[in-house]
Design a protein around this motif. Sequence first.
Motif, PDB file in Angstrom:
ATOM      1  N   ASP A 227      -2.001   2.560  -8.216  1.00 13.45           N
ATOM      2  CA  ASP A 227      -2.766   3.804  -8.092  1.00 13.45           C
ATOM      3  C   ASP A 227      -2.446   4.670  -9.311  1.00 13.45           C
ATOM      4  OD1 ASP A 227      -3.670   5.907  -5.432  1.00 13.45           O
ATOM      5  OD2 ASP A 227      -3.226   6.626  -7.448  1.00 13.45           O
TER       6      ASP A 227
ATOM      7  N   LEU B 292       3.588  10.394  -3.862  1.00 12.08           N
ATOM      8  CA  LEU B 292       2.765  10.200  -2.666  1.00 12.08           C
ATOM      9  C   LEU B 292       2.852  11.427  -1.763  1.00 12.08           C
ATOM     10  CD1 LEU B 292       1.045   8.099  -1.233  1.00 12.08           C
ATOM     11  CD2 LEU B 292       3.123   7.147  -0.248  1.00 12.08           C
TER      12      LEU B 292
ATOM     13  N   ALA C  72       0.120   0.592  -3.972  1.00 11.93           N
ATOM     14  CA  ALA C  72       0.607   1.930  -4.328  1.00 11.93           C
ATOM     15  C   ALA C  72       0.928   2.025  -5.815  1.00 11.93           C
ATOM     16  CB  ALA C  72       1.839   2.265  -3.494  1.00 11.93           C
TER      17      ALA C  72
ATOM     18  N   GLN D  87       9.432   2.816  -7.418  1.00 13.18           N
ATOM     19  CA  GLN D  87       8.986   2.995  -6.034  1.00 13.18           C
ATOM     20  C   GLN D  87       9.523   4.294  -5.445  1.00 13.18           C
ATOM     21  OE1 GLN D  87      10.295  -0.920  -4.659  1.00 13.18           O
ATOM     22  NE2 GLN D  87       8.232  -1.373  -3.955  1.00 13.18           N
TER      23      GLN D  87
ATOM     24  N   LEU E 103      -0.823   8.211  -8.706  1.00 11.75           N
ATOM     25  CA  LEU E 103       0.573   8.162  -8.265  1.00 11.75           C
ATOM     26  C   LEU E 103       1.472   7.725  -9.412  1.00 11.75           C
ATOM     27  CD1 LEU E 103       0.259   6.456  -4.751  1.00 11.75           C
ATOM     28  CD2 LEU E 103       0.535   8.877  -5.266  1.00 11.75           C
TER      29      LEU E 103
ATOM     30  N   PRO F 206      -0.716   9.510   2.510  1.00 12.87           N
ATOM     31  CA  PRO F 206       0.007   8.271   2.791  1.00 12.87           C
ATOM     32  C   PRO F 206      -0.788   7.298   3.666  1.00 12.87           C
ATOM     33  CG  PRO F 206       0.771   9.972   4.264  1.00 12.87           C
ATOM     34  CD  PRO F 206      -0.270  10.617   3.376  1.00 12.87           C
TER      35      PRO F 206
ATOM     36  N   SER G 131       0.831  -1.209   0.000  1.00 15.08           N
ATOM     37  CA  SER G 131       0.000   0.000   0.000  1.00 15.08           C
ATOM     38  C   SER G 131       0.866   1.260   0.000  1.00 15.08           C
ATOM     39  CB  SER G 131      -0.876   0.006   1.254  1.00 15.08           C
ATOM     40  OG  SER G 131      -0.064   0.255   2.387  1.00 15.08           O
ATOM     41  N   PRO G 132       0.247   2.403  -0.262  1.00 14.60           N
ATOM     42  CA  PRO G 132       0.986   3.664  -0.150  1.00 14.60           C
ATOM     43  C   PRO G 132       1.656   3.808   1.217  1.00 14.60           C
ATOM     44  CG  PRO G 132      -1.113   4.059  -1.212  1.00 14.60           C
ATOM     45  CD  PRO G 132      -1.110   2.618  -0.779  1.00 14.60           C
TER      46      PRO G 132
ATOM     47  N   VAL H  29       7.481   7.065  -6.926  1.00 11.95           N
ATOM     48  CA  VAL H  29       6.115   7.022  -6.405  1.00 11.95           C
ATOM     49  C   VAL H  29       6.087   7.623  -4.992  1.00 11.95           C
ATOM     50  CG1 VAL H  29       4.304   5.477  -5.559  1.00 11.95           C
ATOM     51  CG2 VAL H  29       5.230   5.161  -7.840  1.00 11.95           C
TER      52      VAL H  29
END
Lengths: 331, 249
Positions: B122, B106, B119, B99, B125, B112, A199-200, B102
């Motif tokens: 999304d 984010l 993530a 990542q 993002l 967050p 997840s974020p 991202v």
Amino acid sequence: MIGGMSREGWINLAVLAGLLVVPLWALWADEPFTITLATRVVILALAAVGLNIALGLGGLVSLGHAVFFGIGGYAMGILAHHAQTYTSVMEWPLLIEGTKSMPVVWLVAVVASALAALVIGVLSLRTSGVYFIMITLAFGQMFFYFAISWSAYGGEDGLSIYVRNGFPGLNTLVPIQFFGLCFAILCAVLWLTARLMRSPFGLALNAARQVPVRVETVGLNPVRLKLVAFVISGAITGLAGALFADLNRFVSPTMFSWQFSGEIIILVILGGVGRLFGPVVGAAVFVVLEHWLGGLTEFWLIWLGVILLLIVLFARGGIVGMLAGRSVAHD
Amino acid sequence: MTEPVLETRGITKRFGALTASEDVSLDLKAGEIHAIIGPNGAGKSTLIQQICGLLHPDAGQVRLGGADVTRMAAAARARAGLGRTFQVSQLAMEDTVLQNVVLGALGAVGRPWRFFGAALRDAELRDRAEAALAQVGLCDVAAMRCADLSHGQRRQLEVAVALSLSPRAFVMDEPMAGLGAEGSKRMTGFLSELRGTAPILLVEHDMDAVFALADRISVLVYGRIIATGTVAEIRADRAVRDAYLGEEA
């Protein structure tokens, strides 16, 4: 999904299958003690999955996670103790009765240990490194000595609960049913943890462990991310504590001991820090070693020490890392 | 007269007897690259730390987009539109290139506290991150682990993360550090275009790059700005030559 599964995914599936097959075999072979051992693996794994969120993802070396395990244990012990003695937990300002219902006990265990983790986290996260370890250890010792001196709930001797708590529709006194319940909870928590890791929040937490200054310069607060991870982590370990107390039908201050905090750190390192199934593999290996080596020699911990040393020196990813290679990013 | 995007007014910072910044006033206008040069120990890093909020000045103001941000923490300044790159790459080495970017996206989106959805799936993002990667030319290595990148690629990624914030101003601490001649040249070309996206406050040791890029240069010596001007003005300035440029210029 299955078609594109990584090697680690297959290993995880095999571990889960093994954890399910062993007690089923034991049921068929009429070996109830093996079912109890498997239940112990599942519950210790759950405690370590909780720790892994703080330790593996957040990089928080907590030597005080026994606090949450103990709070979960005592939440169960206190509620069940009042239920079996037909007394109320408190009468003022509001009446709280004891209970023998697992869902209620779990809820209390999760909420209480999450609150404790919030308070401990707020204070401990002002520090880092060795100081963080020391502060969490100090909190652990505080709870340990408090439990010892809390004579209303057995003090040093702890509390015995005569009948295992109930769950609607199940007879929890049957070992395989209680195992099934614990196994289902572990699976649910693993699934949620897998989601969390991708997840974020998981992404930001992962970065906060590696480069806090970068996280700050993209506008996020690394300490707050770690605090939330610590609370989630404590809540899961607390839930495991409640189940552990129900497995043994007994709670005592040893659930708060720093040795236990160390033990679940060992489980995580053994299986693989930050790997989803690391704690599960670690718990399984630990319990098997404890049972078999423990039967051969009382000095089995020496051999555990040797294995741990080899893993730390030669396989930083733990057993899962050794089998699956380095972790890969999911899309 | 338009308001400067980023501005310091009379910033002073002392560490005991050492004055690291003394009454530093400078500004960054839309569309420009403003370079800060100075010998080692002149207080460039301390100045950057104060602008980005990792250190707080004893006196003076930092203003971003016309608002006083002096009391804001680093994270709040980033949210207010400050995109920063580091002299030594600050990247999550275990994570992939994607990542890392991202993460910047984010921060920019500012949400967050989501614990379930993936993530990297999304769309918002991912679009932001991929746009930033495309702009620095790192799309091909998006799936690579940061630890496996070359030094030059890490410097580009460092810029991409700042870019993913869609900042109002960039603060770049030696983006050329450790780059070879070829890499420096490419980065110079890239930064030259980037000033159209948002102005850049640039601290840099590579004089060729500074003279090629800067619209204005400020010279910092012992924590004080001794001169500010165009490249030609600074090259001609006697005090600057004495203090710093010496034989080089």
